[in-house]
Scaffold this motif. Structure first.
Motif, PDB file in Angstrom:
ATOM      1  N   ALA A  81     -41.475   9.630  20.720  1.00 39.64           N
ATOM      2  CA  ALA A  81     -40.646   8.888  21.680  1.00 39.64           C
ATOM      3  C   ALA A  81     -40.944   7.399  21.622  1.00 39.64           C
ATOM      4  N   VAL A  82     -42.219   7.038  21.436  1.00 42.32           N
ATOM      5  CA  VAL A  82     -42.594   5.631  21.333  1.00 42.32           C
ATOM      6  C   VAL A  82     -42.016   5.038  20.051  1.00 42.32           C
ATOM      7  N   ILE A  83     -42.117   5.773  18.939  1.00 41.34           N
ATOM      8  CA  ILE A  83     -41.609   5.290  17.645  1.00 41.34           C
ATOM      9  C   ILE A  83     -40.091   5.128  17.680  1.00 41.34           C
ATOM     10  N   GLU A  84     -39.387   6.017  18.375  1.00 42.41           N
ATOM     11  CA  GLU A  84     -37.931   5.934  18.467  1.00 42.41           C
ATOM     12  C   GLU A  84     -37.464   4.629  19.109  1.00 42.41           C
ATOM     13  N   GLN A  85     -38.271   4.057  19.978  1.00 40.17           N
ATOM     14  CA  GLN A  85     -37.899   2.824  20.671  1.00 40.17           C
ATOM     15  C   GLN A  85     -38.101   1.571  19.822  1.00 40.17           C
ATOM     16  N   ILE A  86     -38.861   1.680  18.732  1.00 40.77           N
ATOM     17  CA  ILE A  86     -39.180   0.509  17.921  1.00 40.77           C
ATOM     18  C   ILE A  86     -37.935  -0.076  17.260  1.00 40.77           C
ATOM     19  N   ALA A  87     -37.096   0.773  16.644  1.00 41.73           N
ATOM     20  CA  ALA A  87     -35.914   0.275  15.922  1.00 41.73           C
ATOM     21  C   ALA A  87     -34.985  -0.547  16.814  1.00 41.73           C
ATOM     22  N   PRO A  88     -34.550  -0.024  17.981  1.00 42.92           N
ATOM     23  CA  PRO A  88     -33.660  -0.843  18.807  1.00 42.92           C
ATOM     24  C   PRO A  88     -34.335  -2.096  19.362  1.00 42.92           C
ATOM     25  N   ARG A  89     -35.632  -2.032  19.606  1.00 41.87           N
ATOM     26  CA  ARG A  89     -36.342  -3.218  20.094  1.00 41.87           C
ATOM     27  C   ARG A  89     -36.412  -4.290  19.016  1.00 41.87           C
ATOM     28  N   LEU A  90     -36.640  -3.879  17.774  1.00 36.20           N
ATOM     29  CA  LEU A  90     -36.654  -4.847  16.669  1.00 36.20           C
ATOM     30  C   LEU A  90     -35.319  -5.567  16.565  1.00 36.20           C
ATOM     31  N   ARG A  91     -34.237  -4.789  16.605  1.00 31.63           N
ATOM     32  CA  ARG A  91     -32.902  -5.385  16.475  1.00 31.63           C
ATOM     33  C   ARG A  91     -32.629  -6.346  17.633  1.00 31.63           C
ATOM     34  N   ARG A  92     -32.932  -5.912  18.869  1.00 32.91           N
ATOM     35  CA  ARG A  92     -32.693  -6.776  20.041  1.00 32.91           C
ATOM     36  C   ARG A  92     -33.499  -8.061  19.949  1.00 32.91           C
ATOM     37  N   ALA A  93     -34.772  -7.936  19.535  1.00 32.44           N
ATOM     38  CA  ALA A  93     -35.636  -9.127  19.451  1.00 32.44           C
ATOM     39  C   ALA A  93     -35.098 -10.104  18.411  1.00 32.44           C
ATOM     40  N   ARG A  94     -34.657  -9.598  17.268  1.00 26.57           N
ATOM     41  CA  ARG A  94     -34.122 -10.469  16.212  1.00 26.57           C
ATOM     42  C   ARG A  94     -32.828 -11.127  16.666  1.00 26.57           C
ATOM     43  N   GLU A  95     -31.937 -10.336  17.284  1.00 29.66           N
ATOM     44  CA  GLU A  95     -30.664 -10.893  17.750  1.00 29.66           C
ATOM     45  C   GLU A  95     -30.863 -11.902  18.870  1.00 29.66           C
ATOM     46  N   LYS A  96     -31.839 -11.635  19.723  1.00 28.10           N
ATOM     47  CA  LYS A  96     -32.135 -12.572  20.820  1.00 28.10           C
ATOM     48  C   LYS A  96     -32.576 -13.934  20.268  1.00 28.10           C
ATOM     49  N   LYS A  97     -33.310 -13.913  19.152  1.00 30.31           N
ATOM     50  CA  LYS A  97     -33.757 -15.156  18.506  1.00 30.31           C
ATOM     51  C   LYS A  97     -32.669 -15.754  17.620  1.00 30.31           C
ATOM     52  N   ASP A  98     -31.531 -15.044  17.502  1.00 29.73           N
ATOM     53  CA  ASP A  98     -30.390 -15.504  16.703  1.00 29.73           C
ATOM     54  C   ASP A  98     -30.805 -15.752  15.244  1.00 29.73           C
ATOM     55  N   ILE A  99     -31.511 -14.751  14.690  1.00 24.53           N
ATOM     56  CA  ILE A  99     -31.978 -14.814  13.311  1.00 24.53           C
ATOM     57  C   ILE A  99     -31.306 -13.691  12.526  1.00 24.53           C
ATOM     58  N   SER A 100     -30.754 -14.001  11.366  1.00 21.74           N
ATOM     59  CA  SER A 100     -30.124 -12.972  10.536  1.00 21.74           C
ATOM     60  C   SER A 100     -31.194 -12.169   9.800  1.00 21.74           C
ATOM     61  N   LEU A 101     -30.795 -11.006   9.270  1.00 26.50           N
ATOM     62  CA  LEU A 101     -31.718 -10.201   8.472  1.00 26.50           C
ATOM     63  C   LEU A 101     -32.197 -10.982   7.250  1.00 26.50           C
ATOM     64  N   ALA A 102     -31.287 -11.735   6.625  1.00 27.02           N
ATOM     65  CA  ALA A 102     -31.650 -12.519   5.443  1.00 27.02           C
ATOM     66  C   ALA A 102     -32.692 -13.585   5.795  1.00 27.02           C
ATOM     67  N   GLU A 103     -32.519 -14.258   6.939  1.00 32.92           N
ATOM     68  CA  GLU A 103     -33.485 -15.281   7.367  1.00 32.92           C
ATOM     69  C   GLU A 103     -34.840 -14.657   7.662  1.00 32.92           C
ATOM     70  N   LEU A 104     -34.821 -13.495   8.304  1.00 28.50           N
ATOM     71  CA  LEU A 104     -36.075 -12.806   8.614  1.00 28.50           C
ATOM     72  C   LEU A 104     -36.752 -12.330   7.332  1.00 28.50           C
ATOM     73  N   ALA A 105     -35.962 -11.889   6.371  1.00 30.57           N
ATOM     74  CA  ALA A 105     -36.520 -11.461   5.083  1.00 30.57           C
ATOM     75  C   ALA A 105     -37.232 -12.627   4.398  1.00 30.57           C
ATOM     76  N   ARG A 106     -36.613 -13.794   4.412  1.00 29.85           N
ATOM     77  CA  ARG A 106     -37.239 -14.983   3.797  1.00 29.85           C
ATOM     78  C   ARG A 106     -38.533 -15.359   4.532  1.00 29.85           C
ATOM     79  N   ALA A 107     -38.534 -15.244   5.840  1.00 28.37           N
ATOM     80  CA  ALA A 107     -39.708 -15.643   6.625  1.00 28.37           C
ATOM     81  C   ALA A 107     -40.871 -14.658   6.490  1.00 28.37           C
ATOM     82  N   THR A 108     -40.575 -13.391   6.223  1.00 25.97           N
ATOM     83  CA  THR A 108     -41.620 -12.369   6.194  1.00 25.97           C
ATOM     84  C   THR A 108     -41.992 -11.890   4.794  1.00 25.97           C
TER      85      THR A 108
END
Length: 194
Positions: free
Chosen positions: A9-36
């Motif tokens: 149940a804890v692991i299931e919450q990680i995916a939507p939280r990741l997406r919300r956190a990235r969208e809240k920061k207004d960062i695209s997947l490509a930008e996050l890929a470059r940064a990480t």
């Protein structure tokens, strides 16, 4: 005793939280890929729960987003059987008592929802101390209006017209110590020893 959430149940919450956190920061997947240095496809699979998260992936992501890891991975809730931790809810706020006894001051953990932003000043007997655990807390105290962030404390006499609620987009979590008889609580912010 309350049932603890399963690991799944804890692991299931990680995916939507990741997406919300990235969208809240207004960062695209490509930008996050470059940064990480993590591929866009891996990030996409993490956000859609098609890839199991690991610390090796989550740590660079949370660092790049500038957020604490526990915003993505909920810390386990540890119950103390000596303290009745049954939450009460009122107007969207969740109040969990942390004090073992009815003696004062009383301790609470309070979660205030993000939409709770409209001040309604009130007065009553007592003295309150608030410590911000997560989020941003807006406090109206008399004519004053200010915001406290994580790690900051606010102390006030409840006879002064006051209100506190969320400041910002997310909910806010605080520890509250309250004494009806006006007991004073003092918090020293720095070590005075030389």
């Amino acid at each position: 005793m309350d049932e603890q959430p399963s690991v799944d149940a804890v692991i299931e919450q990680i995916a939507p939280r990741l997406r919300r956190a990235r969208e809240k920061k207004d960062i695209s997947l490509a930008e996050l890929a470059r940064a990480t240095g993590i591929s866009t496809s891996t990030l996409s699979r993490l956000e859609s729960a098609q890839r199991k998260p690991s610390l090796e992936l989550l740590l660079p992501i949370t660092a790049a987003l500038g957020i604490p890891l526990d915003e993505i991975v909920a810390a386990p809730r540890i119950l103390d059987p000596r303290v009745p931790q049954k939450p009460t809810r009122k107007d969207g706020r969740v109040l969990i008592p942390l004090s073992r006894q009815q003696a004062e001051p009383r301790a609470y953990k309070l979660t205030i929802p993000a939409h709770d932003t409209e001040p309604h000043l009130r007065t009553h007997a007592g003295h309150e101390w608030l410590f911000v655990l997560r989020g941003r807390l807006r406090v109206k105290l008399g004519d004053g209006d200010f915001v406290a962030g994580p790690g900051e404390a606010v102390e006030f006499d409840c006879n002064i017209p006051h209100w506190f609620g969320a400041a910002g987009r997310g909910s806010v979590e605080v520890l509250s110590l309250f004494g009806k008889q006006g007991e004073r609580i003092h918090f020293l912010s720095r070590n005075r020893q030389q």
